[in-house]
Scaffold this active site. Structure first.
Site, PDB file in Angstrom:
ATOM      1  N   GLN A  63      -2.149  -2.995  -3.887  1.00 42.98           N
ATOM      2  CA  GLN A  63      -3.354  -2.193  -4.006  1.00 42.98           C
ATOM      3  C   GLN A  63      -3.115  -1.118  -5.061  1.00 42.98           C
ATOM      4  O   GLN A  63      -2.158  -0.348  -4.969  1.00 42.98           O
ATOM      5  CB  GLN A  63      -3.770  -1.503  -2.703  1.00 42.98           C
ATOM      6  CG  GLN A  63      -5.095  -0.774  -2.924  1.00 42.98           C
ATOM      7  CD  GLN A  63      -5.568   0.140  -1.825  1.00 42.98           C
ATOM      8  OE1 GLN A  63      -6.502   0.915  -2.028  1.00 42.98           O
ATOM      9  NE2 GLN A  63      -4.964   0.068  -0.661  1.00 42.98           N
ATOM     10  N   LYS A 116      -4.383   2.045  -5.910  1.00 47.09           N
ATOM     11  CA  LYS A 116      -5.207   3.072  -5.255  1.00 47.09           C
ATOM     12  C   LYS A 116      -5.656   4.066  -6.320  1.00 47.09           C
ATOM     13  O   LYS A 116      -4.925   4.978  -6.687  1.00 47.09           O
ATOM     14  CB  LYS A 116      -4.421   3.742  -4.137  1.00 47.09           C
ATOM     15  CG  LYS A 116      -3.988   2.744  -3.060  1.00 47.09           C
ATOM     16  CD  LYS A 116      -3.316   3.411  -1.895  1.00 47.09           C
ATOM     17  CE  LYS A 116      -1.969   3.978  -2.230  1.00 47.09           C
ATOM     18  NZ  LYS A 116      -0.963   2.941  -2.567  1.00 47.09           N
ATOM     19  N   ASP A 118       0.852  -1.188   0.000  1.00 48.38           N
ATOM     20  CA  ASP A 118       0.000   0.000   0.000  1.00 48.38           C
ATOM     21  C   ASP A 118       0.890   1.240   0.000  1.00 48.38           C
ATOM     22  O   ASP A 118       1.114   1.860  -1.032  1.00 48.38           O
ATOM     23  CB  ASP A 118      -0.947  -0.038   1.204  1.00 48.38           C
ATOM     24  CG  ASP A 118      -1.906   1.144   1.233  1.00 48.38           C
ATOM     25  OD1 ASP A 118      -1.763   2.053   0.394  1.00 48.38           O
ATOM     26  OD2 ASP A 118      -2.796   1.182   2.104  1.00 48.38           O
TER      27      ASP A 118
END
Length: 413
Positions: A329, A331, A307
């Site tokens: 991830q 984002k 992340d």
């Protein structure tokens, strides 16, 4: 088809901007507010109202394409662009971007998305939130101009097959990590609950004991409440780097602790997101890689998710090429133009990295629905239920948009 007029309006996003570093440093609670002073530049308080800028593109045929410029809850943290406030950006958009939009041809999406993603004003790239919202509206414009679904536009321009099958959805609880789990179980969510483990003392425990107890409670709750043994969801918990804090950033000790959580999951797949925050990208890749290798050596089935410091398309490529984790991830607001989301998912899928098309609670219904179309085309392993922290509202928006789109795709077979 060309854009006749571009409009920009201020709006609220579905959650709040939080100063992540101040929270990690131990900011206190007073009701819904965090106490103490902010430490991240741009913040006037540790928690403040989330904002967006809505983009409307009026086409020559009178159709209106929409997109929302939105930024993540933890803006300014982990190598991200600074806090995104509407009052600062609407004048900029009217002065610099409006003239570039009006009169622009929208028959194809990718050339327009790439133009604004690479555009520099006074030597600077546009804020990621601006690129995010503009690209949503430009995708919608191309879809409206051509009579296609947004997911069809993506499939056509990337030469991907249109697959009318659902993407697994990931519910996030926020701090309501007990009641929200019950809601998620009742609605049969594929992946849960995020849990927002962003504080050592209150949520993780100085020896990790509080998270251990929570994972056991979580698996017990699923096994006791599920209506069918066929419901076998994946557990995915975001710890915001706190595991590294209690184990002095020692990757071996971090891995041993993470591996020890597997038995508490009682056979349910377990993912731990953001186990450490090394403070910069190269060290983050090294730390996550060391943890991943140790988990493999231990024979653990627990997987870790990158992340922090994995924000841009190039970051995702670098974390993937290093084999630093099991899943990244993506984002969505941090990548700028949504074409980068497609490219990132496809890169992960091609190179054996699990792709989680995430984002933030701090988005809007417009950006969330657009992300559904992107996911249906690019096919990540899971997609975040968003926006907001209420869970039910985000599920309504994302699940229903996905099923509507799948039904429409099936009529075109």
């Amino acid at each position: 088809m060309k854009i006749k007029q571009a409009l920009f309006t201020a709006g609220y996003s579905s959650f709040y901007f939080d100063d992540q570093q101040a929270i990690k440093n131990g900011a206190g609670h007073d009701g819904f507010i965090y106490t103490g002073d902010p430490v991240t530049p741009g913040f006037t308080s540790v928690r403040q109202a989330g904002e967006c800028v809505s983009v409307q593109l009026i086409l020559e045929n009178g159709a209106v394409a929409v997109g929302d410029c939105a930024a993540v809850q933890y803006s300014g943290a982990g190598g991200r662009d600074p806090l995104f406030l509407a009052e600062h950006f609407i004048p900029f958009l009217n002065d610099h971007i409006k003239p570039l939009l009006e009169g622009r041809d929208v028959d194809a999406f990718l050339p327009n998305a790439r133009f604004f993603d690479k555009l520099r004003i006074d030597g600077n790239l546009l804020h990621t939130a601006v690129r995010y919202g503009l690209s949503q509206a430009l995708l919608d414009a191309t879809a409206l101009a051509s009579g296609r679904l947004k997911t069809e536009v993506v499939c056509d321009e990337w030469q991907l097959p249109c697959v009318p099958e659902a993407i697994p959805l990931f519910g996030q609880s926020g701090d309501d990590r007990y009641i929200a789990v019950d809601k998620m179980i009742l609605k049969g969510v594929d992946v849960l609950p995020h849990a927002l483990i962003n504080n050592v003392e209150e949520k993780l425990g100085f020896k990790g004991e509080k998270l251990r107890e929570y994972v056991r409670w979580l698996s017990d709750r699923i096994l006791s409440l599920r209506s069918s043994p066929r419901y076998h969801p994946t557990l995915h918990i975001d710890v915001y780097g706190t595991i590294g804090l209690i184990f002095d950033m020692d990757p071996v000790r971090c891995a041993e602790y993470i591996a020890s959580l597997e038995k508490e999951a009682q056979g349910l797949p377990l993912y731990i997101e953001g186990p450490v925050d090394a403070g910069n990208k190269p060290d983050q890749i090294r730390m996550l890689t060391a943890i991943t290798k140790e988990l493999t050596r231990l024979g653990s089935g627990v997987k870790i998710v990158a992340d922090e410091w994995c924000n841009t398309y190039q970051d995702i490529v670098d974390f993937t090429d290093a084999g630093s984790c099991h899943m990244v991830q993506i984002k969505t607001p941090d990548l700028g133009g949504i074409h980068n989301i497609v490219d990132a998912v496809l890169y992960c899928n091609k190179h054996g990295m699990e792709a989680y098309q995430g984002g933030t609670c701090n988005e809007t219904e417009i950006s969330a629905r657009t992300c559904v179309h992107v996911a249906l085309a690019a096919r990540p392993m899971r997609m975040l239920i968003k926006p907001g922290m209420g869970f039910d509202e985000g599920l309504n928006i994302v699940f229903n948009e996905m099923n509507r789109t799948i039904a429409l795709l099936q009529t075109k077979d």
